[in-house]
Enzyme design. Structure first.
Site, PDB file in Angstrom:
ATOM      1  N   GLU A   1       0.851  -1.192   0.000  1.00 40.36           N
ATOM      2  CA  GLU A   1       0.000   0.000   0.000  1.00 40.36           C
ATOM      3  C   GLU A   1       0.885   1.241   0.000  1.00 40.36           C
ATOM      4  O   GLU A   1       1.815   1.338   0.802  1.00 40.36           O
ATOM      5  CB  GLU A   1      -0.907   0.023   1.226  1.00 40.36           C
ATOM      6  CG  GLU A   1      -1.878   1.189   1.203  1.00 40.36           C
ATOM      7  CD  GLU A   1      -2.833   1.212   2.402  1.00 40.36           C
ATOM      8  OE1 GLU A   1      -3.556   2.218   2.543  1.00 40.36           O
ATOM      9  OE2 GLU A   1      -2.835   0.267   3.201  1.00 40.36           O
TER      10      GLU A   1
ATOM     11  N   GLY B   1       3.604   2.075  10.514  1.00 41.77           N
ATOM     12  CA  GLY B   1       3.448   1.406  11.787  1.00 41.77           C
ATOM     13  C   GLY B   1       3.071  -0.054  11.609  1.00 41.77           C
ATOM     14  O   GLY B   1       3.629  -0.935  12.249  1.00 41.77           O
TER      15      GLY B   1
ATOM     16  N   MET C   1       0.574  -2.887   8.664  1.00 38.40           N
ATOM     17  CA  MET C   1      -0.190  -3.025   7.423  1.00 38.40           C
ATOM     18  C   MET C   1      -1.174  -4.172   7.539  1.00 38.40           C
ATOM     19  O   MET C   1      -0.834  -5.270   7.972  1.00 38.40           O
ATOM     20  CB  MET C   1       0.779  -3.265   6.255  1.00 38.40           C
ATOM     21  CG  MET C   1       0.088  -3.452   4.919  1.00 38.40           C
ATOM     22  SD  MET C   1      -0.858  -1.972   4.446  1.00 38.40           S
ATOM     23  CE  MET C   1      -2.113  -2.703   3.399  1.00 38.40           C
TER      24      MET C   1
ATOM     25  N   HIS D   1      -6.378  -1.880  15.484  1.00 43.57           N
ATOM     26  CA  HIS D   1      -6.593  -1.140  14.236  1.00 43.57           C
ATOM     27  C   HIS D   1      -6.431  -2.052  13.018  1.00 43.57           C
ATOM     28  O   HIS D   1      -7.302  -2.107  12.147  1.00 43.57           O
ATOM     29  CB  HIS D   1      -5.597   0.020  14.156  1.00 43.57           C
ATOM     30  CG  HIS D   1      -5.716   0.838  12.914  1.00 43.57           C
ATOM     31  ND1 HIS D   1      -6.416   2.022  12.873  1.00 43.57           N
ATOM     32  CD2 HIS D   1      -5.222   0.652  11.659  1.00 43.57           C
ATOM     33  CE1 HIS D   1      -6.344   2.531  11.653  1.00 43.57           C
ATOM     34  NE2 HIS D   1      -5.626   1.717  10.903  1.00 43.57           N
ATOM     35  N   GLU D   2      -5.316  -2.776  12.962  1.00 45.77           N
ATOM     36  CA  GLU D   2      -5.060  -3.591  11.778  1.00 45.77           C
ATOM     37  C   GLU D   2      -6.022  -4.774  11.704  1.00 45.77           C
ATOM     38  O   GLU D   2      -6.464  -5.154  10.609  1.00 45.77           O
ATOM     39  CB  GLU D   2      -3.611  -4.076  11.774  1.00 45.77           C
ATOM     40  CG  GLU D   2      -2.564  -2.966  11.855  1.00 45.77           C
ATOM     41  CD  GLU D   2      -2.736  -1.877  10.805  1.00 45.77           C
ATOM     42  OE1 GLU D   2      -3.241  -2.166   9.702  1.00 45.77           O
ATOM     43  OE2 GLU D   2      -2.364  -0.722  11.097  1.00 45.77           O
TER      44      GLU D   2
ATOM     45  N   GLU E   1      -9.356   4.347   6.530  1.00 45.24           N
ATOM     46  CA  GLU E   1      -8.467   4.738   7.627  1.00 45.24           C
ATOM     47  C   GLU E   1      -9.175   5.564   8.697  1.00 45.24           C
ATOM     48  O   GLU E   1      -9.005   5.330   9.889  1.00 45.24           O
ATOM     49  CB  GLU E   1      -7.245   5.479   7.081  1.00 45.24           C
ATOM     50  CG  GLU E   1      -6.338   4.624   6.210  1.00 45.24           C
ATOM     51  CD  GLU E   1      -5.796   3.389   6.910  1.00 45.24           C
ATOM     52  OE1 GLU E   1      -5.886   3.289   8.158  1.00 45.24           O
ATOM     53  OE2 GLU E   1      -5.280   2.496   6.210  1.00 45.24           O
TER      54      GLU E   1
END
Length: 846
Positions: free
Chosen positions: A114, A249, A251, A285-286, A308
């Site tokens: 990405e 940080g 992916m 988050h991921e 995001e």
């Protein structure tokens, strides 16, 4: 070249199946691809993206075909509605220093695709709206690369190869591959429907014990997403790999997340409380991206905040639920004020929904992430929590397996709530923040709120949700609700028995600059009694900011008694230690400067230091008491209770060090049984230039010389010393044998920290040093180079002398014709920007 959102064209084909075969070699990896196209519009050419690829073979339906390779594109004319295209290319992962595509990190094959890294792997339509089901085979010497990973479930395995199948169509930016010698921590999670999911966390050998907290965080996140959003994991396995060379940080590659090891590895003597909290929310988050980003992805990169911003919103909600809700909100807003507000108020300002760009890589901003999350949070306030959750469920159901837009998300919320959000969507299209002015009156038992909103970029009113409470004399809420402020001016009246104090914009319900006048008695009343802890913090923080601005502009050398009284009120709170520690963190120099123009930088630091020293001296005995009361001999734990005690203790230590206390910092450094206490003591010693400075730095280096993650702190402590002379320190650090320009974590630890050290950076030598390193970095890692350019975005707020110096250095850098588009775009935006106004009048302090 500039490209525009309005020019989007949908693919003229489907690509339902992608087959890849990798034959791994550090400098000569072969990649064979077989792409199965369908519904092809035969009158159009097929253009595939490719960068730094050596084409060995190309076949159309198994036969050689005509093709052209011009710059970074391969073009053929299939003239068929359905066909397969096979290519074989050679790539050099070892030489790939930009860390996009396939590259080598400490002998480990890894990937980052990405936004546009996949074109460095094979010729492919490298666009997020092309979704395909992948079958991936990895061939490797399993003695050198015993662990070989890709997306999906294992289909078959032999002594020399392994094949993975991912049944869920995905864009190529979510493809991942990892191969190397890795330790693994295994566990499992059983979903609500009874499905057992195998969990694997991988890291470099010898660090397996540091994965335990991340594994617990992953299981918490999986349960939270089931309980909160009703989303169960959808494959048989989920893996995370920690790598030491990573630009970002982490992916969210489907089923195979790849993390910067700084956000996955933790142990009591190598990671701080902040790192533990960051690991918890980043793992969340991921993982949450599995639906908000993977199962439902984005049509094009202009809609990046669709995945995001939404996922930041989800992970902050997760963080507040598993830790402390109101403290989490205070810290999230502090991050906004420190990082996103300057971006929104400076030359790099842009809307959440972008309209044009030169480099996709520059889309990854605080506005896209943090502001995007705040817009979604406001949307929830406007439609109501229940309607919002219904809308999210509809969004995931309606668009599963699709590449969609922000408008599609908004439409789902509209359909579920029955509300028209057209006016609300101004938040997506206009940069900056509205300024909301509040006035109140009370007569005949009627309390009236009058609000007015203004914005620098539009005269149209925003929809602004203002959560509020009317706090009575007894400290309790007489009324609490949310005002929907959707006109330029608006009034609300309430019948109440006595005159209340208005608590407005509770939990930062709206992303606005708030202007409200409080008397000293009203401020203290809210600080002592407001049921909303965020507003108890915010009232005092805003007063501190305004006081500092007044002291700077008028050159006052005495700290107002009212400020010291507010500090005393905070210190009297016995119930919320983490809140007190946060409340006594006075506004940063960055936040102060963002509210100024023609900044006298030395005076900013002089007055800020004066306030801190005065607080330290006034409450010296109280800080001693707090420091002693929060000592503990218990084994380290990152649980909220221990974290709160350490926050209070180290807040007190910081203030005591300002009074000349050298004994406590040195004793804490020597006796610390956790990294948080160790590093806080080191900062106190080094930043106050105490006699033990050299001994502490030497000891720390020797202790962590072989631990790259912990050693980053050794670099950071020195690069952040608040002094103009730190330029000399940084020059030495850049020559240190353990500094590596090819390691993003080390670059961030030295140059990233230095670029945020305002006293050191904002001088001619600071500007020149950073510009030189940007030029060097751009040759190998444009992503890191561009991230450092952003430090120059504040130079136009400085005094005329500094502005001239920075402009000269940046202009010279811009004349380098070899700069990548990613770096050049940001430099030109900063140079072309007109001077930004201050956020507040220079002579007014409330």
């Amino acid at each position: 070249m500039t490209f525009y959102r309005k020019d989007y064209v949908a693919p003229h084909y489907r690509l339902p199946k992608t087959e890849l075969v990798f034959t791994l070699n550090p400098s000569k990896t072969l990649v064979q691809s077989k792409l199965h196209f369908d519904d092809y519009q035969i009158d159009k050419p097929l253009v595939l993206d490719g960068v730094d690829l050596k084409l060995k073979e190309i076949l159309l339906d198994g036969k050689p075909c005509q093709y052209k390779v011009i710059k970074n594109a391969l073009t053929i004319r299939p003239n068929k509605k359905k066909f397969t295209l096979q290519t074989k290319v050679e790539i050099n992962p070892k030489a790939n220093t930009c860390l996009a595509g396939v590259y080598i990190s400490n002998d480990l094959f890894t990937t980052q695709n990405e936004p546009q890294g996949f074109r460095r792997i094979t010729y492919y339509p490298d666009h997020p709206d092309v979704l395909s089901a992948y079958t991936v085979t990895i061939r490797a010497d399993r003695r050198k690369y015993p662990v070989c990973l890709s997306n999906g479930n294992v289909a078959k395995e032999s002594a020399t190869s392994i094949t993975y199948q991912d049944p869920f169509p995905k864009p190529c930016y979510l493809f991942a591959l990892v191969a190397g010698n890795l330790d693994v921590l295994t566990d499992s999670y059983t979903t609500k429907s009874g499905k057992k999911v195998a969990l694997y966390l991988y890291c470099e050998p010898g660090k397996k014990e540091r994965l335990t907290f991340a594994m617990e965080s992953l299981k918490k996140a999986m349960k939270w997403d089931e309980d909160t959003f009703g989303l169960e994991y959808d494959l048989d396995r989920f893996s995370i790999v920690a790598v030491s060379h990573f630009n970002a940080g982490a992916m969210e590659n489907k089923s195979l997340n790849i993390f910067n090891d700084s956000l996955l590895l933790a142990s009591p003597m190598t990671a701080s409380d902040w790192t533990y909290a960051a690991i918890e929310t980043t793992v969340g988050h991921e993982y949450f991206h599995n639906y908000s980003g993977d199962r439902v992805t984005l049509r094009d990169w202009f809609h990046l905040s669709l995945k995001e911003g939404f996922t930041v919103f989800r992970h902050t909600e997760f963080g507040m639920d598993v830790r402390t809700k109101q403290m989490g909100r205070i810290q999230d807003v502090a991050t906004l004020r420190y990082a996103q507000f300057p971006e929104d108020d400076g030359p790099l300002a842009h809307p959440v929904l972008l309209e044009q760009a030169e480099s996709v890589d520059n889309f990854y901003t605080n506005t896209i992430y943090e502001k995007g999350a705040e817009v979604i949070r406001m949307m929830r306030e406007v439609v109501g929590h229940k309607n919002f959750m219904k809308g999210c469920a509809l969004y995931f159901k309606r668009h599963d397996g699709q590449a969609v837009t922000i408008q599609d998300f908004v439409r789902s919320i509209e359909d579920a709530s029955g509300m028209d959000l057209t006016q609300f969507c101004m938040w997506y299209h206009i940069p900056g923040r509205p300024k909301v002015s509040i006035q109140t009156s009370y007569a005949n038992h009627v309390f009236t709120i009058h609000a007015e909103q203004k914005h620098n970029h539009t005269t149209d009113p925003f929809i602004i949700p203002l959560a509020f409470g009317l706090v009575g004399a007894n400290g309790k809420d007489m009324l609490a609700d949310t005002l929907i402020f959707d006109k330029k001016t608006q009034d609300w009246s309430f019948e109440v028995a006595e005159k209340p104090v208005l608590s407005i914009n509770r939990h930062f319900s709206a992303l606005v600059d708030l202007d409200i006048q409080y008397t000293p008695a009203e401020k203290l009343h809210l600080i002592k009694y407001d049921s909303d802890i965020f507003n108890r913090y915010s009232v005092g923080h805003q007063y501190m900011l305004d006081t500092l601005l007044d002291m700077i502009y008028t050159n006052k050398n005495q700290v107002p008694a009212e400020l010291l009284e507010i500090v005393g009120a905070y210190l009297a709170d016995k119930k919320h230690p983490a809140f007190v520690a946060e409340a006594l963190t006075i506004p940063s120099a960055s936040e102060i400067i963002n509210n100024m123009r023609d900044v006298d930088l030395e005076k900013v630091f002089e007055k800020r230091s004066l306030v801190r020293r005065t607080i330290a001296q006034t409450y010296h005995d109280k800080f001693e008491q707090i420091y002693e009361q929060n000592q503990t001999n218990a084994p380290y734990s990152p649980d909220p209770e221990q974290v709160d005690k350490r926050a209070m203790k180290n807040m007190a230590l910081g203030y005591l060090a300002l009074t000349g206390d050298e004994e406590r910092p040195w004793h804490q450094y020597q006796s610390a049984n956790n990294f948080t206490d160790l590093i806080e003591a080191l900062y106190a010693i080094v930043h106050n230039n105490q006699p033990q400075k050299v001994d502490a730095l030497t000891d720390f280096y020797l202790k962590y010389e072989k631990d790259d993650l912990a050693l980053n702190r050794w670099f950071m402590v020195q690069a952040s010393i608040p002094s103009a002379d730190t330029v000399d320190v940084v020059e030495k650090l850049l020559k240190h044998p353990r500094f590596d320009l090819l390691n993003p974590n080390r670059v961030r630890a030295v140059l990233g920290v230095f670029s945020n050290n305002l006293l050191a950076f904002h001088q001619e030598r600071g500007y020149s040093l950073l510009a030189e390193q940007i030029s060097n970095l751009d040759k190998t890692n444009p992503h890191m180079a561009a991230s450092l350019v952003q430090a120059f975005s504040t130079y136009q707020k400085m005094d005329a002398f500094r502005r001239a110096q920075a402009h000269q250095v940046l202009t010279l850098l811009s004349q380098n014709k070899k700069l990548t588009p990613q770096t050049a775009e940001l430099i030109h935006k900063i140079l072309e920007n007109k001077r930004a106004p201050s956020r507040r009048p220079q002579s007014k302090a409330r």
